[in-house]
Design a protein around this motif. Structure first.
Motif, mmCIF file in Angstrom:
data_model
loop_
_atom_site.group_PDB
_atom_site.id
_atom_site.type_symbol
_atom_site.label_atom_id
_atom_site.label_comp_id
_atom_site.label_asym_id
_atom_site.label_seq_id
_atom_site.Cartn_x
_atom_site.Cartn_y
_atom_site.Cartn_z
ATOM 1 N N ARG A 74 0.833 -1.213 0.000
ATOM 2 C CA ARG A 74 0.000 0.000 0.000
ATOM 3 C C ARG A 74 0.865 1.258 0.000
ATOM 4 O O ARG A 74 0.560 2.236 -0.685
ATOM 5 N N GLY A 75 1.949 1.237 0.753
ATOM 6 C CA GLY A 75 2.844 2.390 0.781
ATOM 7 C C GLY A 75 3.509 2.626 -0.560
ATOM 8 O O GLY A 75 3.688 3.776 -0.978
ATOM 9 N N ILE A 76 3.891 1.541 -1.241
ATOM 10 C CA ILE A 76 4.491 1.673 -2.566
ATOM 11 C C ILE A 76 3.482 2.279 -3.535
ATOM 12 O O ILE A 76 3.801 3.163 -4.334
ATOM 13 N N THR A 134 1.409 7.331 -6.616
ATOM 14 C CA THR A 134 0.129 7.918 -7.010
ATOM 15 C C THR A 134 0.305 9.304 -7.625
ATOM 16 O O THR A 134 1.026 10.152 -7.100
ATOM 17 N N ASP A 135 -0.374 9.498 -8.750
ATOM 18 C CA ASP A 135 -0.385 10.783 -9.444
ATOM 19 C C ASP A 135 -1.845 11.106 -9.741
ATOM 20 O O ASP A 135 -2.420 10.582 -10.689
ATOM 21 N N GLY A 136 -2.450 11.924 -8.896
ATOM 22 C CA GLY A 136 -3.875 12.203 -9.036
ATOM 23 C C GLY A 136 -4.689 10.965 -8.702
ATOM 24 O O GLY A 136 -4.585 10.410 -7.606
ATOM 25 N N ASP A 137 -5.474 10.501 -9.671
ATOM 26 C CA ASP A 137 -6.288 9.305 -9.474
ATOM 27 C C ASP A 137 -5.623 8.064 -10.054
ATOM 28 O O ASP A 137 -6.258 7.011 -10.156
ATOM 29 N N SER A 138 -4.362 8.189 -10.441
ATOM 30 C CA SER A 138 -3.653 7.080 -11.081
ATOM 31 C C SER A 138 -2.447 6.653 -10.243
ATOM 32 O O SER A 138 -1.873 7.447 -9.508
ATOM 33 N N VAL A 139 -2.082 5.395 -10.385
ATOM 34 C CA VAL A 139 -0.878 4.848 -9.777
ATOM 35 C C VAL A 139 0.029 4.427 -10.926
ATOM 36 O O VAL A 139 -0.316 3.535 -11.701
ATOM 37 N N ARG A 140 1.169 5.082 -11.055
ATOM 38 C CA ARG A 140 2.062 4.832 -12.190
ATOM 39 C C ARG A 140 3.095 3.780 -11.807
ATOM 40 O O ARG A 140 3.867 3.971 -10.874
ATOM 41 N N THR A 185 -7.497 -3.701 -7.010
ATOM 42 C CA THR A 185 -8.834 -4.280 -7.162
ATOM 43 C C THR A 185 -9.218 -5.055 -5.905
ATOM 44 O O THR A 185 -10.338 -4.933 -5.397
ATOM 45 N N ALA A 186 -8.286 -5.831 -5.380
ATOM 46 C CA ALA A 186 -8.550 -6.619 -4.173
ATOM 47 C C ALA A 186 -8.805 -5.723 -2.965
ATOM 48 O O ALA A 186 -9.588 -6.077 -2.072
ATOM 49 N N TRP A 187 -8.137 -4.561 -2.931
ATOM 50 C CA TRP A 187 -8.346 -3.633 -1.816
ATOM 51 C C TRP A 187 -9.646 -2.840 -1.955
ATOM 52 O O TRP A 187 -10.042 -2.132 -1.033
ATOM 53 N N GLY A 188 -10.278 -2.913 -3.129
ATOM 54 C CA GLY A 188 -11.435 -2.070 -3.394
ATOM 55 C C GLY A 188 -11.034 -0.630 -3.617
ATOM 56 O O GLY A 188 -11.809 0.300 -3.361
ATOM 57 N N ASP A 189 -9.840 -0.427 -4.127
ATOM 58 C CA ASP A 189 -9.277 0.905 -4.339
ATOM 59 C C ASP A 189 -9.594 1.354 -5.766
ATOM 60 O O ASP A 189 -9.273 0.661 -6.727
ATOM 61 N N PRO A 190 -10.237 2.519 -5.944
ATOM 62 C CA PRO A 190 -10.664 2.947 -7.277
ATOM 63 C C PRO A 190 -9.554 3.522 -8.156
ATOM 64 O O PRO A 190 -9.780 3.779 -9.346
ATOM 65 N N ARG A 191 -8.361 3.718 -7.626
ATOM 66 C CA ARG A 191 -7.294 4.281 -8.436
ATOM 67 C C ARG A 191 -6.949 3.351 -9.602
ATOM 68 O O ARG A 191 -6.980 2.133 -9.473
ATOM 69 N N GLU A 192 -6.608 3.966 -10.728
ATOM 70 C CA GLU A 192 -6.236 3.211 -11.921
ATOM 71 C C GLU A 192 -4.728 3.047 -11.971
ATOM 72 O O GLU A 192 -3.978 3.996 -11.755
ATOM 73 N N VAL A 193 -4.276 1.838 -12.261
ATOM 74 C CA VAL A 193 -2.847 1.591 -12.423
ATOM 75 C C VAL A 193 -2.460 1.841 -13.878
ATOM 76 O O VAL A 193 -3.010 1.226 -14.792
ATOM 77 N N VAL A 194 -1.557 2.766 -14.086
ATOM 78 C CA VAL A 194 -1.089 3.125 -15.418
ATOM 79 C C VAL A 194 0.309 2.545 -15.618
ATOM 80 O O VAL A 194 1.207 2.771 -14.806
ATOM 81 N N THR A 195 0.477 1.790 -16.687
ATOM 82 C CA THR A 195 1.795 1.221 -16.988
ATOM 83 C C THR A 195 2.695 2.312 -17.554
ATOM 84 O O THR A 195 2.365 2.949 -18.555
ATOM 85 N N ASP A 196 3.823 2.541 -16.877
ATOM 86 C CA ASP A 196 4.735 3.608 -17.270
ATOM 87 C C ASP A 196 6.175 3.104 -17.113
ATOM 88 O O ASP A 196 6.685 3.008 -15.996
ATOM 89 N N PRO A 197 6.842 2.779 -18.217
ATOM 90 C CA PRO A 197 8.224 2.282 -18.134
ATOM 91 C C PRO A 197 9.185 3.266 -17.470
ATOM 92 O O PRO A 197 10.256 2.872 -17.005
#
Length: 250
Positions: free
Chosen positions: A138-140, A145-151, A201-213
């Motif tokens: 969760r800390g990672i 997190t960038d706004g509503d996204s997790v990069r 998804t398992a946490w019920g967290d609405p943030r979107e994970v964005v793939t960013d190399p």
């Protein structure tokens, strides 16, 4: 067997103290909360009296590059000197998989400095390189997190349950010094972005994970295989889904 656990009131340290006690050892938690400060040396001599082994699972209170390096260098020097004076025969340290591959990452650079001091000391030692803990997921995610996204970068990721880290440390501490490192990791290998997509998804967290190399981890871009162990690593048995289910039920 008396074993002093530096950082023994923290996440891994408290688990280790419990496990050692269950196996009949005298496990002494040592931290500023118990009057032992490795940065100043306060309380070290008293805590180490009669100790057969010391396990260092302490961590820097700041993750800023210079502060991390200062913490690990000062703390380790003080600890090794106190161990030599007390006649401690085995120094065990918890470190991170990938430190030698990425000394350009500030936190890893601090761990490399710690490991070099240990290797240069006359005290027999063992170093346990672990992958990231499930407990830190969760800390990672929050740090990425960038706004509503997790990069997240699409690099390999093989996290492990904290209980299995403590179990390995306990087994190493009561055994003969390895005078070298051992690697431990979880039983499953993921792509980092895929892992966090599943986890949120398992946490019920609405943030979107964005793939960013180019997403940063501890201030740097990651490469393969920065976060995964090499051949011959000891693998845990607890899968993340099972761990998540067991912790959610508590």
């Amino acid at each position: 067997m008396k074993i002093v656990v530096i950082g023994g009131t923290g996440l891994i340290g408290s688990k280790l103290v419990t496990k050692l006690g269950e196996h009949g050892h005298e496990a002494v938690p040592a931290s500023p909360n118990t009057g032992v400060n490795t940065l100043t040396g306060a309380g070290l001599a008293e805590a180490l009296t009669g100790a057969s082994a010391v396990v260092d699972v302490s961590n820097s209170p700041s993750f800023e590059d210079a502060a991390v390096l200062e913490f690990f260098e000062t703390s380790t020097r003080n600890l090794l000197a106190a161990e030599a004076a007390a006649g401690v025969g085995h120094h065990v340290a918890l470190s991170v998989v990938g430190t030698q591959r990425r000394p350009d990452i500030g936190y890893f650079r601090g761990k490399v400095a710690q490991e070099e001091l240990i290797k240069d000391s006359p005290i027999p030692f063992s170093i346990v390189h672990a992958t990231q803990f499930f407990e830190f997921a969760r800390g990672i995610a929050d740090g990425a997190t960038d706004g509503d996204s997790v990069r997240m970068p699409p690099v390999l990721f093989q996290p492990i349950a904290g209980d299995e880290v403590a179990q390995t440390l306990g087994r190493v501490a009561v055994g003969p010094p390895l005078n070298g490192p051992v690697e431990i990791a979880g039983p499953e290998q993921f792509r980092m972005d895929e892992f966090f997509r599943y986890a949120l998804t398992a946490w019920g967290d609405p943030r979107e994970v964005v793939t960013d190399p180019h997403a940063h981890y501890f201030g740097a871009e990651l490469n393969e295989p920065d976060l995964v162990p090499g051949d011959g690593a000891t693998l845990g048995e607890i899968k993340y889904a099972d761990w998540l289910g067991s912790t959610a039920a508590r």
